[in-house]
Structure formats: structure tokens, C-alpha cells
Design a protein around this motif. Structure first.
Motif, PDB file in Angstrom:
ATOM      1  N   GLY A   1      18.735  -9.248 -13.825  1.00  0.00           N
ATOM      2  CA  GLY A   1      19.425  -8.403 -14.803  1.00  0.00           C
ATOM      3  C   GLY A   1      19.931  -9.219 -15.976  1.00  0.00           C
ATOM      4  O   GLY A   1      20.064 -10.449 -15.885  1.00  0.00           O
TER       5      GLY A   1
ATOM      6  N   ASP B   1      22.123  -3.327 -16.378  1.00  0.00           N
ATOM      7  CA  ASP B   1      21.333  -2.585 -17.364  1.00  0.00           C
ATOM      8  C   ASP B   1      20.054  -2.010 -16.768  1.00  0.00           C
ATOM      9  O   ASP B   1      19.453  -1.117 -17.358  1.00  0.00           O
ATOM     10  CB  ASP B   1      21.018  -3.479 -18.575  1.00  0.00           C
ATOM     11  CG  ASP B   1      20.424  -4.828 -18.175  1.00  0.00           C
ATOM     12  OD1 ASP B   1      20.388  -5.148 -16.975  1.00  0.00           O
ATOM     13  OD2 ASP B   1      19.999  -5.559 -19.083  1.00  0.00           O
ATOM     14  N   ASP B   2      19.637  -2.486 -15.613  1.00  0.00           N
ATOM     15  CA  ASP B   2      18.459  -1.897 -14.965  1.00  0.00           C
ATOM     16  C   ASP B   2      18.847  -0.889 -13.885  1.00  0.00           C
ATOM     17  O   ASP B   2      18.021  -0.467 -13.083  1.00  0.00           O
ATOM     18  CB  ASP B   2      17.523  -2.984 -14.419  1.00  0.00           C
ATOM     19  CG  ASP B   2      18.157  -3.794 -13.279  1.00  0.00           C
ATOM     20  OD1 ASP B   2      19.277  -3.462 -12.848  1.00  0.00           O
ATOM     21  OD2 ASP B   2      17.519  -4.755 -12.821  1.00  0.00           O
TER      22      ASP B   2
END
Ligand code: THU
Length: 148
Positions: A78, A44-45
Motif C-alpha cells: 500500500g 488506499d487499496d
């Protein structure tokens, strides 16, 4: 490459994911089954992660590639995978096993996209694991809080 290949784009680049999965599949430790597996995921990053299966002489202790990937996700800070590609040593797509689907549900969620191979639409994890037991079910149905 040590498995973490740095920040990537927010939108899945499936060819990049497949390439990373194929590369790491080449370092699988699979002397018992003979099936090398590589998994690459986008967190997600925006970080691209990759891991391989590691087999054990005590067969049941084998570590699937996806489990290594989830460990790397968390170790790197994450919280969720948004896209995943799993390949066999021949470079072609491999569908995650049942246990890994459950592990991925906690660490990617139902909307995580799973590669179905070149020219095919990616599949939502929810479609690979319908009716999943998930964290929401756990908190809704337990009869006491977690031990302190
Ligand atoms: N394997 C994975 O790494 N991921 C999967 O989703 C399916 C199976 C590995 C485990 C074992 O080393 C080999 O493939 C044969 O089952």
C-alpha cells in the motif's frame, strides 16, 4: 487475525475500524506505561490494517501502534492510509502523538481522516498537524539531490 484483515470498503466504516483497533489493542505489549494502544487504518487499496504498541525496557525504543501500522501498510504494497482509528485499551479514542502525526503525514497525507470517536466528525490530519514539514518542503528546499 494477524493484523491484516483483508480487503475492505473504500469508504471508511468507522465502527469496523474501531473494532479492529480495539481487538489489536488487546495484544499490546505495554508493561511499562500500562497504556495499551490499538491502531486500525484503511489503505488506499481498501485493505484494513491493524497494529498495537510494543514497549521496550529502554523506554525510548517503544514502538507506537501507528508506526507498526505504517510498516504493515508499506510491507503489503500500500502507499497511503485514507482513514485511521486509534484507541486505548479502554476502547475509547486516542489522539495520535506528535511523532506519529509526522509519520502519518508521509504515509497518509493531509486529507487522511482520523477518527474522533463515535458521534464526532473525523478530523483531517492537516488539522492535527498544521504547518507540517512534508515531502514537498524537503524537495523544494534541499540544496542538492539525495545521495546515490
Ligand atoms: N502510544 C501509541 O502507541 N501511540 C500514540 O499515538 C500515543 C502513545 C503508546 C506508546 C507507549 O507505549 C504508550 O502509548 C504510552 O505513551
Amino acid at each position: 487475525m494477524n493484523g491484516t484483515v483483508g480487503p475492505g470498503p473504500a469508504t471508511p466504516d468507522w465502527e469496523r475500524l474501531r473494532g479492529a483497533a480495539r481487538e489489536v489493542a488487546g495484544r499490546a505489549h505495554a508493561p511499562w506505561s500500562g497504556l495499551s494502544v490499538g491502531a486500525a487504518g484503511l489503505s488506499d487499496d481498501g485493505t484494513l490494517l491493524a497494529a498495537c504498541n510494543v514497549e521496550n525496557a529502554s523506554y525510548g525504543l517503544t514502538l507506537c501502534a501507528e508506526c507498526g501500522l505504517v510498516s504493515m501498510l508499506r510491507a503489503g504494497g500500500g502507499h497511503a492510509l485514507v482513514a485511521l482509528s486509534v484507541v486505548a485499551g479502554d476502547g475509547g479514542p486516542l489522539t495520535p502523538c506528535g511523532r506519529c502525526r509526522q509519520v502519518l503525514m508521509d504515509n497518509g497525507g493531509p486529507e487522511m481522516l482520523v477518527d474522533a470517536g463515535p458521534g464526532a466528525d473525523p478530523v483531517r490530519l492537516a488539522d492535527l498537524l498544521p504547518g507540517a514539514f512534508d515531502a514537498a518542503a524537503l524537495t523544494a528546499r534541499r540544496q542538492r539531490g539525495p545521495a546515490q
